[in-house]
Write a protein that holds these residues in place. Structure first.
Motif, PDB file in Angstrom:
ATOM      1  N   TYR A 212       0.847  -1.190   0.000  1.00 47.38           N
ATOM      2  CA  TYR A 212       0.000   0.000   0.000  1.00 47.38           C
ATOM      3  C   TYR A 212       0.886   1.245   0.000  1.00 47.38           C
ATOM      4  O   TYR A 212       1.863   1.312   0.735  1.00 47.38           O
ATOM      5  N   LEU A 213       0.540   2.228  -0.812  1.00 45.19           N
ATOM      6  CA  LEU A 213       1.229   3.509  -0.822  1.00 45.19           C
ATOM      7  C   LEU A 213       0.373   4.482  -0.027  1.00 45.19           C
ATOM      8  O   LEU A 213      -0.809   4.666  -0.333  1.00 45.19           O
ATOM      9  N   LEU A 214       0.961   5.081   0.998  1.00 46.85           N
ATOM     10  CA  LEU A 214       0.238   5.978   1.894  1.00 46.85           C
ATOM     11  C   LEU A 214       0.835   7.384   1.817  1.00 46.85           C
ATOM     12  O   LEU A 214       2.058   7.532   1.800  1.00 46.85           O
ATOM     13  N   PRO A 215      -0.004   8.416   1.808  1.00 44.62           N
ATOM     14  CA  PRO A 215       0.503   9.777   1.696  1.00 44.62           C
ATOM     15  C   PRO A 215       1.089  10.277   3.015  1.00 44.62           C
ATOM     16  O   PRO A 215       0.840   9.690   4.080  1.00 44.62           O
ATOM     17  N   GLN A 216       1.834  11.345   2.945  1.00 41.28           N
ATOM     18  CA  GLN A 216       2.318  12.000   4.157  1.00 41.28           C
ATOM     19  C   GLN A 216       1.145  12.823   4.687  1.00 41.28           C
ATOM     20  O   GLN A 216       0.929  13.965   4.281  1.00 41.28           O
TER      21      GLN A 216
ATOM     22  N   THR B 209       3.407   5.932  11.330  1.00 42.73           N
ATOM     23  CA  THR B 209       3.440   7.238  12.000  1.00 42.73           C
ATOM     24  C   THR B 209       4.845   7.821  11.929  1.00 42.73           C
ATOM     25  O   THR B 209       5.025   8.997  11.592  1.00 42.73           O
ATOM     26  N   ASN B 210       5.854   7.012  12.255  1.00 47.34           N
ATOM     27  CA  ASN B 210       7.243   7.499  12.186  1.00 47.34           C
ATOM     28  C   ASN B 210       7.619   7.915  10.773  1.00 47.34           C
ATOM     29  O   ASN B 210       8.273   8.951  10.582  1.00 47.34           O
ATOM     30  N   ALA B 211       7.239   7.111   9.788  1.00 40.86           N
ATOM     31  CA  ALA B 211       7.614   7.415   8.399  1.00 40.86           C
ATOM     32  C   ALA B 211       6.984   8.715   7.924  1.00 40.86           C
ATOM     33  O   ALA B 211       7.655   9.534   7.289  1.00 40.86           O
TER      34      ALA B 211
ATOM     35  N   SER C  47       5.704  10.459   1.790  1.00 42.56           N
ATOM     36  CA  SER C  47       4.761   9.356   1.729  1.00 42.56           C
ATOM     37  C   SER C  47       5.535   8.096   2.107  1.00 42.56           C
ATOM     38  O   SER C  47       6.757   8.122   2.255  1.00 42.56           O
ATOM     39  N   CYS C  48       4.826   6.995   2.280  1.00 40.55           N
ATOM     40  CA  CYS C  48       5.523   5.757   2.613  1.00 40.55           C
ATOM     41  C   CYS C  48       4.851   4.580   1.923  1.00 40.55           C
ATOM     42  O   CYS C  48       3.695   4.669   1.504  1.00 40.55           O
TER      43      CYS C  48
END
Length: 138
Positions: free
Chosen positions: A16-20, A61-63, A70-71
């Protein structure tokens, strides 16, 4: 000619690609719970899903907070193991803190390491990093 022996099942994997964004950890928890309870093809206990979801929440959360990007969240499920990987654009490794009793933060990586059978941080080719936590599927 066929080879004899036990056939190994392929590991289940989701990415999954998650936004900042502030809500990325919430989405990551939701996606992790859904995948581990309905999509991975392995029977995991509620405690296993809860542990993996907590690890995902802390690492995402850390990323997004400290990695300032994004992570990418990857979940691998093998018989006996759940592997969580979170990749971000920052080369700075997470560090263990010694928070004071009343501090609200600073315990995430300590918890992740305690829940993990194996914990590692690898540098990426583009200057970022991948944080990996392997949890025993008990």
């Amino acid at each position: 000619m066929r080879a004899h022996g036990r056939s190994r099942r392929r590991a289940a994997c989701a990415t999954y690609l998650l936004p900042q964004a502030e809500n990325s950890a919430r989405w990551a928890r939701h996606l992790t719970t859904a995948y581990l309870t309905r999509g991975c093809g392995e029977k995991l206990s509620g405690d296993q899903v809860e542990d993996a979801t907590l690890v995902v929440s802390e690492l995402v959360t850390n990323a997004t907070r400290h990695g300032r990007s994004s992570c990418r969240l990857r979940l691998h499920v093998d018989p006996g193991l759940v592997t969580v990987e979170v990749e971000d654009a920052s080369p700075v490794h997470p560090r263990l803190c010694s928070p004071l009793d009343l501090d609200e933060g600073g315990r995430g990586i300590v918890m992740v390491r305690e829940l993990s059978q194996h914990f590692a941080v690898r540098g990426g080719p583009g200057g970022g990093k991948t944080v990996q936590a392997v949890l025993a599927a008990y």
